[in-house]
Structures are given as C-alpha cells and as structure tokens.
Design a protein around this motif. Structure first.
Motif, mmCIF file in Angstrom:
data_model
loop_
_atom_site.group_PDB
_atom_site.id
_atom_site.type_symbol
_atom_site.label_atom_id
_atom_site.label_comp_id
_atom_site.label_asym_id
_atom_site.label_seq_id
_atom_site.Cartn_x
_atom_site.Cartn_y
_atom_site.Cartn_z
ATOM 1 N N LYS A 145 -32.243 14.826 -12.933
ATOM 2 C CA LYS A 145 -31.253 15.419 -11.904
ATOM 3 C C LYS A 145 -31.377 17.047 -11.718
ATOM 4 O O LYS A 145 -30.973 17.525 -10.720
ATOM 5 N N SER A 146 -31.932 17.529 -12.707
ATOM 6 C CA SER A 146 -32.051 18.940 -12.655
ATOM 7 C C SER A 146 -32.914 19.572 -11.379
ATOM 8 O O SER A 146 -33.671 18.959 -11.140
ATOM 9 N N LYS B 101 -38.034 13.779 -24.599
ATOM 10 C CA LYS B 101 -37.037 12.863 -23.981
ATOM 11 C C LYS B 101 -35.671 13.686 -23.833
ATOM 12 O O LYS B 101 -34.936 13.694 -23.003
ATOM 13 N N GLN B 102 -35.154 14.127 -25.018
ATOM 14 C CA GLN B 102 -33.881 14.944 -25.138
ATOM 15 C C GLN B 102 -33.900 16.039 -24.266
ATOM 16 O O GLN B 102 -32.895 16.826 -24.129
ATOM 17 N N TYR B 103 -35.215 16.685 -23.732
ATOM 18 C CA TYR B 103 -35.179 17.888 -22.932
ATOM 19 C C TYR B 103 -35.240 17.692 -21.508
ATOM 20 O O TYR B 103 -35.694 18.500 -20.516
ATOM 21 N N TYR B 104 -35.510 16.102 -21.314
ATOM 22 C CA TYR B 104 -35.734 16.005 -19.789
ATOM 23 C C TYR B 104 -34.528 15.370 -19.116
ATOM 24 O O TYR B 104 -33.775 14.599 -19.542
ATOM 25 N N PHE B 105 -34.202 16.384 -17.797
ATOM 26 C CA PHE B 105 -33.189 15.709 -17.063
ATOM 27 C C PHE B 105 -33.565 15.694 -15.739
ATOM 28 O O PHE B 105 -33.677 16.460 -14.778
ATOM 29 N N LYS C 145 -38.656 20.365 -15.397
ATOM 30 C CA LYS C 145 -38.678 18.966 -15.692
ATOM 31 C C LYS C 145 -39.955 18.480 -15.570
ATOM 32 O O LYS C 145 -40.270 17.532 -16.312
#
Length: 337
Positions: A334-335, A328-332, A264
């Motif tokens: 809380k991961s 953006k679609q691969y960023y989490f 992340k």
C-alpha cells in the motif's frame, strides 16, 4: 554525534491555535476545527521545503510530509515543493517573510541552498536539514541516510555477484544522481570498492539525476559505446527502471541492475527473484517526517535551547541490503513508493 537508527518520536503538545498569516504560499492545514485564537496562544509556525515529486522517491517524501503534518494540528504547517534550486530559494525567502519559527529543508541541490539556509539560521530560525546536506554547518539538526554505507554495501554486493573479492570480473556502467552530498557519498564509497577489484572495469559513468527518463537517455548513450556490459550500478530505483528500458529497447539481454531506495515495485521483483534485479538498498523517504517530528518537538512548548542541548546535531539512518531472502519484510503493497 551519529546515531545509526532513530526511534519514533512521540510529541504531546498543548498549544492553542492561531490562523496562518496571509501569504502567497499554500498552507497545509490539518486536523479538526480549532477554537478561536487568543492573544496568549500563538501557534508554532514551521515551513517544510522539499523538491517537487518529479520521481518516485520525492513523491514518497511529499506523501510522508503531508502524513506527518496531519498528526500535528497544533502546528501551523506550510509545505512547499520546488522544481529547481532557484524556486526553492524563492519559497524559503517567502517562508522567512512569514516569520516561521522553523524550517525543515530537503534541498534540491546542496550548494545553491546553503547560503539561504545560513541566512535563515542567522535570523534565529530553527533549521532541520534532511537528506541532502548543506555545504556549511548551518543546520541545528541534520538527518540523513547512511549514503556511504549505501555505496559500499551495493558495490560489495556487485563484487560478490561478479565473482567475489579478488576474483570479480565484469564491465559495469555507473549512473549518478543530482549533484549533492548524497550522490557524492554514494559514488565515492562505491568507487572505493570497485577500484580495489582489478577485474572490474567502469566503462561508462554519467549523471542521470535520479530521473527515469534521463536514465533511459544516458544509458542508451553509454550502451551505444559499450554494448557488452555485465551490470549497471544505478544507485537509485527510478534510474534503474530507466536503465532497464534502455536495455530492452536495444535488445540487450543478460545484464542485471542494482538500484536503491526501496521502491515497492523493485522490492517485489527482488522478492520474486527477477534476474534483472537481484538486490536493492533501502533509503526511506519517511525521513522527512522524522525531521518534522524533530522540529516540532524542539519548538512546541518553548525551551528550545534547553531541548537542543540533548538532541544530537547529526542523526544517521541505517540502510539495508535487500535480497530475495529478506525482501518480504521490506515490501509494503500500500506504500506510495
């Protein structure tokens, strides 16, 4: 049979509970309190053997394994981690002595773990191999990321950034991972791309074992010999951060790095258009949970042989190129990884 993406596996199991047999391993028990066991209801026992959380990706693997086990209190899980192939073999032998019904194994290294996996398979234990493949076909199910695509896509991106196909120019360093099928597939696929470009010169290539500190040391050594590199193909985000530190400590600027696995912190920097990290490649540690779900779906409720008839023996997960446009679609946030 290869599958390029895997749908979620939903399992409804009705097995009652039975306490874990005594052993020297620490079991992971999950779920609410369970009714007392009866002789007619024996819990399925599954061992999960994975590398210790010695870098970001394996820390993600451990986290996902625990998350998955919590979803299935009807199964008696034992999750163990190992720092070395020797320790992992010892732990698998202990799990076999516990008479587990299945083993989900992500090997520390491919070669030394193959004989013990083969032995377990020959004893009738269900073997689900995740990520780092064995050197013999001794797994009932093998699930992995597409490491050849990982190498090819990342190298192709570097070629484009260095000038484009047939025009690319630059001196690059290559950092390799632990000796296993994952590293072999990534590196060989990337090298095919680089070798087709006469303007790209590999001036340094060495293993750093997917470890940040090792990558720092290896990159410092390679930069001492070749300080005027253009880019670093790090093949892993932990190694990419180690390489970045080496560049900083040597005061070298203008070099960019391509790692991989979707950490992340790196995805965030890609999203923010950090010139050090113009792109990344996905490689989800959640694949361990997919392997656990497959094992549970085969073993819970019986009829193992019948179920294995329609479950593919080889499942492959896509990897994606992450750029500022899609990061953006691969960023989490809380991961864990």
């Amino acid at each position: 049979m290869k599958i390029k993406s895997i749908a979620s596996i939903v399992l409804v199991a009705t097995s009652a509970a039975l306490g874990l047999a005594a052993s020297n391993l620490t079991p992971v028990h999950t779920g609410a309190s369970i009714a007392p066991p009866t002789a007619a209801a024996t819990k399925v026992k599954i061992g999960v053997s994975i590398p210790a959380a010695d870098h970001g990706w394996t820390a993600g693997v451990v986290w996902w394994a625990k998350e998955c086990s919590a979803l299935h209190p009807e199964i008696d899980w034992t999750i163990v981690t190992a720092e070395s192939p020797e320790k992992q073999i010892e732990q698998i032998e202990a799990l076999m002595a516990q008479k587990v019904d299945g083993l989900v194994i992500l090997a520390t290294e491919s070669a030394p773990l193959t004989p013990i996996a083969e032995e377990a398979h020959n004893r009738g234990i269900l073997i689900v191999n995740v990520d780092r493949g064995f050197l013999k076909p001794c797994a009932d199910i093998f699930i992995e990321g597409d490491n050849k695509a990982f190498g090819r896509k990342s190298a192709t991106f570097m070629v484009e950034k260095l000038g484009g196909k047939g025009k690319a120019k630059g001196d690059i360093i290559i950092l390799e991972g632990i000796p296993c099928t994952v590293n072999t597939d990534r590196v060989s696929a990337a090298m095919e791309v680089f070798k087709s470009e006469p303007g790209i010169k590999v001036v340094g290539q060495q293993a750093a074992n997917w470890n940040r500190q090792k990558a720092l040391e290896v990159t410092e050594t390679l930069l001492t010999k070749n300080p005027k590199v253009t880019a670093i193909w790090a093949s892993d985000d932990d190694m990419a951060l180690g390489a970045e530190q080496a560049l900083t400590e040597k005061g070298i600027s203008g070099v960019w790095i391509l790692g991989g696995a979707g950490m992340k912190d790196i995805i965030k920097r890609v999203m923010e258009k950090d010139p050090m990290f113009p792109a990344d490649i996905t490689y989800p540690p959640s694949m361990i949970a997919t392997g656990m779900e497959l094992a549970s779906s085969v073993l819970v409720g019986g009829k193992r042989a019948e179920k294995l008839q329609y479950i593919p023996k080889h499942l492959m997960i896509d990897v994606d190129l992450v750029t500022p446009e899609n990061a953006k679609q691969y960023y989490f946030a809380k991961s864990i990884y």
